[in-house]
Design an enzyme around this catalytic site. Structure first.
Site, PDB file in Angstrom:
ATOM      1  N   HIS A  50      74.203 -68.605 -34.190  1.00  0.00           N
ATOM      2  CA  HIS A  50      75.233 -69.443 -34.783  1.00  0.00           C
ATOM      3  C   HIS A  50      75.426 -69.038 -36.246  1.00  0.00           C
ATOM      4  O   HIS A  50      74.660 -68.232 -36.783  1.00  0.00           O
ATOM      5  CB  HIS A  50      74.878 -70.932 -34.669  1.00  0.00           C
ATOM      6  CG  HIS A  50      73.559 -71.306 -35.257  1.00  0.00           C
ATOM      7  ND1 HIS A  50      72.526 -71.829 -34.535  1.00  0.00           N
ATOM      8  CD2 HIS A  50      73.096 -71.233 -36.536  1.00  0.00           C
ATOM      9  CE1 HIS A  50      71.491 -72.062 -35.308  1.00  0.00           C
ATOM     10  NE2 HIS A  50      71.814 -71.714 -36.532  1.00  0.00           N
TER      11      HIS A  50
HETATM   12  C1  T46 Z   1      68.491 -70.851 -38.333  1.00  0.00           C
HETATM   13  C2  T46 Z   1      67.272 -70.815 -37.494  1.00  0.00           C
HETATM   14  C3  T46 Z   1      66.190 -70.021 -38.112  1.00  0.00           C
HETATM   15  C4  T46 Z   1      67.410 -81.063 -36.257  1.00  0.00           C
HETATM   16  O1  T46 Z   1      67.414 -82.199 -35.768  1.00  0.00           O
HETATM   17  N1  T46 Z   1      67.171 -80.886 -37.586  1.00  0.00           N
HETATM   18  C5  T46 Z   1      67.131 -79.671 -38.170  1.00  0.00           C
HETATM   19  O2  T46 Z   1      66.902 -79.571 -39.396  1.00  0.00           O
HETATM   20  C6  T46 Z   1      67.380 -78.517 -37.357  1.00  0.00           C
HETATM   21  C7  T46 Z   1      67.369 -77.115 -37.944  1.00  0.00           C
HETATM   22  C8  T46 Z   1      67.627 -78.713 -36.028  1.00  0.00           C
HETATM   23  N2  T46 Z   1      67.646 -79.957 -35.484  1.00  0.00           N
HETATM   24  C9  T46 Z   1      67.890 -80.096 -34.049  1.00  0.00           C
HETATM   25  C10 T46 Z   1      69.303 -79.722 -33.629  1.00  0.00           C
HETATM   26  C11 T46 Z   1      69.105 -79.183 -32.235  1.00  0.00           C
HETATM   27  O3  T46 Z   1      69.158 -80.235 -31.299  1.00  0.00           O
HETATM   28  O4  T46 Z   1      67.009 -79.239 -33.341  1.00  0.00           O
HETATM   29  C12 T46 Z   1      67.681 -78.630 -32.237  1.00  0.00           C
HETATM   30  C13 T46 Z   1      67.634 -77.120 -32.362  1.00  0.00           C
HETATM   31  O5  T46 Z   1      68.350 -76.758 -33.552  1.00  0.00           O
HETATM   32  P1  T46 Z   1      69.039 -75.327 -33.741  1.00  0.00           P
HETATM   33  O6  T46 Z   1      69.826 -74.976 -32.534  1.00  0.00           O
HETATM   34  O7  T46 Z   1      69.754 -75.375 -35.033  1.00  0.00           O
HETATM   35  O8  T46 Z   1      67.735 -74.398 -33.833  1.00  0.00           O
HETATM   36  P2  T46 Z   1      67.622 -72.846 -34.055  1.00  0.00           P
HETATM   37  O9  T46 Z   1      66.189 -72.526 -34.125  1.00  0.00           O
HETATM   38  O10 T46 Z   1      68.399 -72.112 -33.025  1.00  0.00           O
HETATM   39  O11 T46 Z   1      68.293 -72.563 -35.476  1.00  0.00           O
HETATM   40  C14 T46 Z   1      67.697 -73.029 -36.660  1.00  0.00           C
HETATM   41  C15 T46 Z   1      68.746 -73.247 -37.752  1.00  0.00           C
HETATM   42  O12 T46 Z   1      69.744 -74.159 -37.309  1.00  0.00           O
HETATM   43  C16 T46 Z   1      69.410 -71.971 -38.120  1.00  0.00           C
HETATM   44  O13 T46 Z   1      70.243 -72.159 -39.227  1.00  0.00           O
HETATM   45  O14 T46 Z   1      68.787 -69.927 -39.051  1.00  0.00           O
HETATM   46  O15 T46 Z   1      66.757 -72.103 -37.174  1.00  0.00           O
END
Ligand code: T46
Length: 134
Positions: A50
């Site tokens: 993303h």
């Molecule tokens: C990136 C990589 C390294 C939360 O509730 N709070 C938070 O601060 C975050 C980051 C996520 N969430 C929830 C939202 C989703 O339901 O956790 C779930 C997974 O989140 P996300 O799809 O954003 O996770 P990653 O690991 O794919 O991505 C994250 C960051 O969003 C992104 O910017 O660089 O970690």
């Protein structure tokens, strides 16, 4: 821009008892509003896929290693993160994929904003349209 996404060296205080890295406000070029970390990552897993609209982040492999592919709508660049005293700055409007996690890898993220789902482009075509209409 991709050229603004760079590796920053963090202070490393070496000690026979083990090394220590401290991050204070002046160490990195944004105010930290949120900290999270990713761990227990299955070997074949990919994360992220993303872009953020306004968020700046610093990613650190505080344990193990992983790769980060960045795309700014024109060019790709891949970084290997494998040192707890190096961080990768990722600026807004950069598509990122994290992959090739080693066993025991932990990705620490320092973020400039609180979590906000409306700050994400999770669809690659939507991201491309937005970046190419600038
Ligand atoms: C990136 C990589 C390294 C939360 O509730 N709070 C938070 O601060 C975050 C980051 C996520 N969430 C929830 C939202 C989703 O339901 O956790 C779930 C997974 O989140 P996300 O799809 O954003 O996770 P990653 O690991 O794919 O991505 C994250 C960051 O969003 C992104 O910017 O660089 O970690």
């Amino acid at each position: 821009m991709l050229s603004d996404c760079v590796i920053v060296n963090l202070p490393k205080i070496s000690d026979p008892r083990g090394n220590l890295t401290a991050i204070e406000g002046a160490t990195i070029p944004f105010e930290i509003k949120r900290v999270y970390y990713i761990y227990d990552i299955p070997a074949a897993s990919t994360r992220a896929a993303h872009s953020h609209k306004n968020l700046t982040q610093l990613l650190i492999a505080i344990s193990g290693s992983f790769e980060v592919s960045l795309y700014d709508g024109l060019n790709y660049k891949t970084f290997v993160l494998n040192k707890p005293y190096e961080g990768l700055i990722i600026r807004p409007m950069i598509w990122r994929d994290l992959f090739n996690f080693s066993a025991g890898a932990v990705c620490l993220c320092l973020a400039s904003e609180l979590y906000d789902e409306s700050d994400y482009y999770r669809n690659f075509d939507d991201f491309n349209k937005a970046i190419n209409s600038k």
